[in-house]
Design a protein around this motif. Structure first.
Motif, PDB file in Angstrom:
ATOM      1  N   ALA A   1     -15.459  -2.623  -4.994  1.00 38.44           N
ATOM      2  CA  ALA A   1     -15.342  -3.982  -5.523  1.00 38.44           C
ATOM      3  C   ALA A   1     -13.984  -4.246  -6.172  1.00 38.44           C
ATOM      4  N   GLU A   2     -13.201  -3.199  -6.456  1.00 36.93           N
ATOM      5  CA  GLU A   2     -11.891  -3.368  -7.098  1.00 36.93           C
ATOM      6  C   GLU A   2     -10.724  -3.192  -6.125  1.00 36.93           C
ATOM      7  N   LEU A   3     -11.006  -2.943  -4.848  1.00 40.08           N
ATOM      8  CA  LEU A   3      -9.935  -2.739  -3.883  1.00 40.08           C
ATOM      9  C   LEU A   3      -9.187  -4.036  -3.617  1.00 40.08           C
ATOM     10  N   THR A   4      -7.872  -3.925  -3.480  1.00 38.31           N
ATOM     11  CA  THR A   4      -7.030  -5.078  -3.171  1.00 38.31           C
ATOM     12  C   THR A   4      -6.215  -4.773  -1.920  1.00 38.31           C
ATOM     13  N   ALA A   5      -5.538  -5.769  -1.410  1.00 33.50           N
ATOM     14  CA  ALA A   5      -4.687  -5.585  -0.232  1.00 33.50           C
ATOM     15  C   ALA A   5      -3.600  -4.552  -0.504  1.00 33.50           C
ATOM     16  N   ASP A   6      -3.110  -4.473  -1.748  1.00 27.03           N
ATOM     17  CA  ASP A   6      -2.080  -3.488  -2.089  1.00 27.03           C
ATOM     18  C   ASP A   6      -2.554  -2.052  -1.872  1.00 27.03           C
ATOM     19  N   ASP A   7      -3.847  -1.805  -2.063  1.00 24.24           N
ATOM     20  CA  ASP A   7      -4.385  -0.461  -1.851  1.00 24.24           C
ATOM     21  C   ASP A   7      -4.288  -0.035  -0.389  1.00 24.24           C
ATOM     22  N   PHE A   8      -4.198  -0.997   0.514  1.00 22.08           N
ATOM     23  CA  PHE A   8      -4.162  -0.724   1.950  1.00 22.08           C
ATOM     24  C   PHE A   8      -2.754  -0.773   2.538  1.00 22.08           C
ATOM     25  N   ALA A   9      -1.736  -0.979   1.693  1.00 20.47           N
ATOM     26  CA  ALA A   9      -0.363  -1.156   2.187  1.00 20.47           C
ATOM     27  C   ALA A   9       0.085   0.005   3.065  1.00 20.47           C
ATOM     28  N   GLU A  10      -0.125   1.246   2.615  1.00 18.08           N
ATOM     29  CA  GLU A  10       0.325   2.406   3.399  1.00 18.08           C
ATOM     30  C   GLU A  10      -0.408   2.495   4.728  1.00 18.08           C
ATOM     31  N   VAL A  11      -1.717   2.307   4.706  1.00 18.56           N
ATOM     32  CA  VAL A  11      -2.473   2.459   5.948  1.00 18.56           C
ATOM     33  C   VAL A  11      -2.193   1.314   6.924  1.00 18.56           C
ATOM     34  N   LEU A  12      -1.933   0.119   6.395  1.00 21.42           N
ATOM     35  CA  LEU A  12      -1.617  -0.992   7.287  1.00 21.42           C
ATOM     36  C   LEU A  12      -0.256  -0.825   7.959  1.00 21.42           C
ATOM     37  N   SER A  13       0.599   0.015   7.384  1.00 16.23           N
ATOM     38  CA  SER A  13       1.889   0.290   8.021  1.00 16.23           C
ATOM     39  C   SER A  13       1.708   1.091   9.315  1.00 16.23           C
ATOM     40  N   LYS A  14       0.517   1.622   9.539  1.00 17.11           N
ATOM     41  CA  LYS A  14       0.201   2.365  10.777  1.00 17.11           C
ATOM     42  C   LYS A  14      -0.138   1.421  11.926  1.00 17.11           C
ATOM     43  N   ASP A  15      -0.144   0.116  11.676  1.00 15.97           N
ATOM     44  CA  ASP A  15      -0.379  -0.925  12.675  1.00 15.97           C
ATOM     45  C   ASP A  15      -1.736  -0.819  13.380  1.00 15.97           C
TER      46      ASP A  15
END
Length: 128
Positions: free
Chosen positions: A55-69
């Protein structure tokens, strides 16, 4: 009475990571057991993923993994299916990346199927 068994076999792509099991002892990816939250693509494990509650996850928490496209991100939320925030779902939609959330065992099974099909899938697996 004889019962006919119908089994569906799927082919694992060479060099593809496969989640072998999910339990309270850890997440087994190929022959290695991880006792922390992880993210993974078909080719690599990203250890030390955040310990925040879903419930506390934000888009910033996914920044590294989203760089994997990835084309889709599977969020394994532990033993039970928890809902991420609407803001997080909207952030993924704005990027054009699918976000699916389910319990961690279901996310692991889904990851194996999609990775085996050669899809650009990324899974974030939260320990049970």
């Amino acid at each position: 009475m004889v019962r006919e068994a119908h089994l569906k076999f799927t082919r694992e792509l060479p060099g593809t990571l496969t989640v072998r099991s999910v339990s309270s002892a850890g997440i087994r990816v190929n022959d290695e057991v991880w006792t922390e939250n992880i993210a993974l693509t078909a080719q690599e494990v990203i250890a030390g993923w955040t310990e925040k509650p879903v419930a506390e996850l934000t888009a910033d928490d996914f920044a590294e993994v989203l760089s994997k496209d990835p084309e889709i991100v599977l969020l394994g939320t532990g033993k039970t299916g928890e809902l991420p925030t609407r803001e997080l779902m909207f952030a993924f939609a704005r990027r054009g990346v699918g976000l699916e959330f389910m319990d961690t065992q279901a996310a692991a099974r889904t990851f194996n199927v999609l990775a085996g099909e050669g899809r650009r899938v990324l899974a974030v697996l939260i320990q049970e």
